[in-house]
Design a protein around this motif. Structure first.
Motif, PDB file in Angstrom:
ATOM      1  N   MET A  96      36.435  49.258  35.858  1.00  0.00           N
ATOM      2  CA  MET A  96      36.124  48.125  34.883  1.00  0.00           C
ATOM      3  C   MET A  96      37.509  48.570  33.779  1.00  0.00           C
ATOM      4  O   MET A  96      37.694  49.810  32.891  1.00  0.00           O
ATOM      5  CB  MET A  96      35.272  47.782  34.594  1.00  0.00           C
ATOM      6  CG  MET A  96      34.921  46.741  33.214  1.00  0.00           C
ATOM      7  SD  MET A  96      33.173  46.581  31.981  1.00  0.00           S
ATOM      8  CE  MET A  96      32.492  46.774  33.690  1.00  0.00           C
TER       9      MET A  96
ATOM     10  N   PHE B 180      30.732  41.487  33.224  1.00  0.00           N
ATOM     11  CA  PHE B 180      30.576  42.684  32.611  1.00  0.00           C
ATOM     12  C   PHE B 180      30.445  43.291  32.158  1.00  0.00           C
ATOM     13  O   PHE B 180      30.577  44.943  31.708  1.00  0.00           O
ATOM     14  CB  PHE B 180      32.658  43.397  32.523  1.00  0.00           C
ATOM     15  CG  PHE B 180      32.975  42.807  34.174  1.00  0.00           C
ATOM     16  CD1 PHE B 180      33.846  43.101  34.912  1.00  0.00           C
ATOM     17  CD2 PHE B 180      34.430  41.094  33.732  1.00  0.00           C
ATOM     18  CE1 PHE B 180      34.511  42.293  36.114  1.00  0.00           C
ATOM     19  CE2 PHE B 180      34.578  40.392  34.460  1.00  0.00           C
ATOM     20  CZ  PHE B 180      34.703  41.338  35.692  1.00  0.00           C
TER      21      PHE B 180
ATOM     22  N   ALA C  28      39.311  44.639  37.513  1.00  0.00           N
ATOM     23  CA  ALA C  28      37.961  45.119  37.001  1.00  0.00           C
ATOM     24  C   ALA C  28      37.299  45.122  38.080  1.00  0.00           C
ATOM     25  O   ALA C  28      35.939  45.558  37.768  1.00  0.00           O
ATOM     26  CB  ALA C  28      37.247  43.939  35.905  1.00  0.00           C
ATOM     27  N   VAL C  29      36.911  44.271  38.722  1.00  0.00           N
ATOM     28  CA  VAL C  29      36.243  43.691  39.915  1.00  0.00           C
ATOM     29  C   VAL C  29      36.509  44.617  40.633  1.00  0.00           C
ATOM     30  O   VAL C  29      35.285  45.789  41.244  1.00  0.00           O
ATOM     31  CB  VAL C  29      36.448  42.225  40.565  1.00  0.00           C
ATOM     32  CG1 VAL C  29      36.059  42.919  42.069  1.00  0.00           C
ATOM     33  CG2 VAL C  29      36.019  41.099  39.992  1.00  0.00           C
TER      34      VAL C  29
ATOM     35  N   THR D 169      37.545  48.286  40.166  1.00  0.00           N
ATOM     36  CA  THR D 169      37.203  49.314  39.129  1.00  0.00           C
ATOM     37  C   THR D 169      35.582  48.772  39.134  1.00  0.00           C
ATOM     38  O   THR D 169      34.554  50.155  39.904  1.00  0.00           O
ATOM     39  CB  THR D 169      37.602  49.414  37.497  1.00  0.00           C
ATOM     40  OG1 THR D 169      38.402  49.323  37.556  1.00  0.00           O
ATOM     41  CG2 THR D 169      36.951  51.001  37.346  1.00  0.00           C
ATOM     42  N   SER D 170      34.435  48.047  39.468  1.00  0.00           N
ATOM     43  CA  SER D 170      33.365  47.790  39.749  1.00  0.00           C
ATOM     44  C   SER D 170      32.937  48.705  40.610  1.00  0.00           C
ATOM     45  O   SER D 170      32.057  48.977  41.265  1.00  0.00           O
ATOM     46  CB  SER D 170      32.634  46.242  39.279  1.00  0.00           C
ATOM     47  OG  SER D 170      32.777  46.301  38.074  1.00  0.00           O
TER      48      SER D 170
ATOM     49  N   SER E  11      33.715  52.082  41.272  1.00  0.00           N
ATOM     50  CA  SER E  11      32.336  52.996  40.538  1.00  0.00           C
ATOM     51  C   SER E  11      31.085  52.754  40.387  1.00  0.00           C
ATOM     52  O   SER E  11      30.350  53.624  39.529  1.00  0.00           O
ATOM     53  CB  SER E  11      32.807  53.216  38.928  1.00  0.00           C
ATOM     54  OG  SER E  11      33.333  51.737  38.282  1.00  0.00           O
ATOM     55  N   ALA E  12      31.019  51.317  40.299  1.00  0.00           N
ATOM     56  CA  ALA E  12      29.463  50.696  40.397  1.00  0.00           C
ATOM     57  C   ALA E  12      28.634  51.072  41.962  1.00  0.00           C
ATOM     58  O   ALA E  12      29.173  50.791  42.551  1.00  0.00           O
ATOM     59  CB  ALA E  12      29.153  50.250  39.947  1.00  0.00           C
TER      60      ALA E  12
ATOM     61  N   PRO F 117      30.278  45.562  42.328  1.00  0.00           N
ATOM     62  CA  PRO F 117      30.553  44.080  40.720  1.00  0.00           C
ATOM     63  C   PRO F 117      29.611  43.034  41.105  1.00  0.00           C
ATOM     64  O   PRO F 117      28.918  43.095  41.797  1.00  0.00           O
ATOM     65  CB  PRO F 117      31.503  43.331  41.255  1.00  0.00           C
ATOM     66  CG  PRO F 117      32.062  43.936  42.791  1.00  0.00           C
ATOM     67  CD  PRO F 117      31.465  45.415  43.004  1.00  0.00           C
ATOM     68  N   SER F 118      29.231  42.319  39.921  1.00  0.00           N
ATOM     69  CA  SER F 118      28.056  42.106  39.435  1.00  0.00           C
ATOM     70  C   SER F 118      28.647  40.659  40.328  1.00  0.00           C
ATOM     71  O   SER F 118      29.161  40.361  40.562  1.00  0.00           O
ATOM     72  CB  SER F 118      27.863  41.621  38.402  1.00  0.00           C
ATOM     73  OG  SER F 118      28.909  40.510  37.681  1.00  0.00           O
TER      74      SER F 118
ATOM     75  N   ALA G 163      30.314  38.881  38.498  1.00  0.00           N
ATOM     76  CA  ALA G 163      32.378  38.731  38.271  1.00  0.00           C
ATOM     77  C   ALA G 163      32.568  38.431  39.684  1.00  0.00           C
ATOM     78  O   ALA G 163      33.912  38.084  39.272  1.00  0.00           O
ATOM     79  CB  ALA G 163      31.868  40.216  38.561  1.00  0.00           C
TER      80      ALA G 163
END
Length: 281
Positions: free
Chosen positions: A1, A103, A182-183, A185-186, A189-190, A194-195, A198
């Motif tokens: 993100m 986010f 941002a998606v 990156t999520s 890293s997450a 992504p949620s 998102a």
């Protein structure tokens, strides 16, 4: 993100280079306006750094809950600021709320934004420069009046805050790229990726961009390829960017000549429209 601090640091670097160029060109008026923007950006950077440093040890033994709790306790203007820094373009309240929900932790509603915009202007007029940044409306390129449906950040350049004829489309495409990044990156890293919020947000952007959707799209957000969205958005953005940038730059030059410092943030009053038209004649 995309990290708001990273975005601010990039903006600070851009402003410093612009100040150097303006000074080399002998444009003292432009250099002074840029220095004012630089000071705002640096104060915003300081405020974000301070907000990210807990003053005391967390009372709960569950450290994994601390970031969300800290995010949920931030004031609404901080939530809006984070969402706008991720997008990097002027945005309507509903989009700001959707970005925040996708986010960031904490709650934000469009109803909070309507009163927040009035509070920001009152705060500035009562004590100009007391805050590191202000949330302010975008400015219409022709009359330099506030576009109240779109919110910006005072630390952005006038060129970023002005809305020209092509700006709604270029800002949409730029926002799509930032959301897709941002998606990505999520996803990297997450732990759980992504949620769903998102992915739904990215889908809403993608369906309005030619060639952004996969050919075998099944109607599910998970079928999207964030990199494909970025490529498709950038391809169209390249077509419009130069013209949009020129329109915004011309409007920004007019704003610096015609508007006071506070009007450059919150727009020219309607009673000043005739004066602005005369200035352009």
């Amino acid at each position: 993100m995309s990290d708001p601090l990273d975005a601010l640091e990039k903006s600070i670097g851009t402003l410093r280079r612009a100040i150097r160029d303006a000074a080399a060109a002998g444009d003292t008026e432009r250099a002074g306006e840029l220095r004012m923007q630089l000071r705002r950006a640096e104060r915003a950077w300081d405020a974000l750094v301070d907000a990210g440093e807990p003053a005391t040890a967390p009372p709960s033994p569950a450290p994994q809950a601390a970031p969300a709790a800290r995010g949920s306790q931030l004031p609404a203007r901080e939530h809006v600021h984070r969402a706008l820094m991720l997008l990097g373009v002027p945005a309507a309240p509903k989009l700001i709320v959707d970005v925040h929900e996708a986010f960031f932790p904490g709650e934000l509603s469009t109803s909070k934004l309507s009163s927040l915009r009035r509070d920001e202007e009152r705060s500035y007029r009562s004590s100009p420069g007391a805050r590191p940044y202000y949330l302010c409306p975008a400015l219409a390129h022709d009359l330099l009046t506030p576009v109240r449906a779109l919110i910006t950040i005072s630390t952005w350049t006038l060129e970023q805050r002005v809305i020209g004829p092509l700006s709604p489309r270029t800002d949409f495409l730029s926002g799509a790229i930032r959301i897709a990044e941002a998606v990505q990156t999520s996803a990297e890293s997450a732990a759980d990726g992504p949620s769903p919020q998102a992915l739904r947000l990215l889908w809403r952007f993608a369906v309005n961009i030619p060639d952004a959707m996969p050919k075998n799209a099944s109607g599910h957000e998970g079928a999207l390829d964030a990199q494909q969205v970025i490529g498709a958005a950038q391809a169209e953005l390249d077509v419009h960017t130069e013209t949009d940038r020129a329109n915004r730059a011309a409007a920004a030059r007019q704003a610096r000549k015609s508007l006071s410092d506070d009007e450059q943030l919150f727009g020219a009053p309607l009673r000043g429209v005739t004066h602005l038209r005369s200035a352009r004649a």
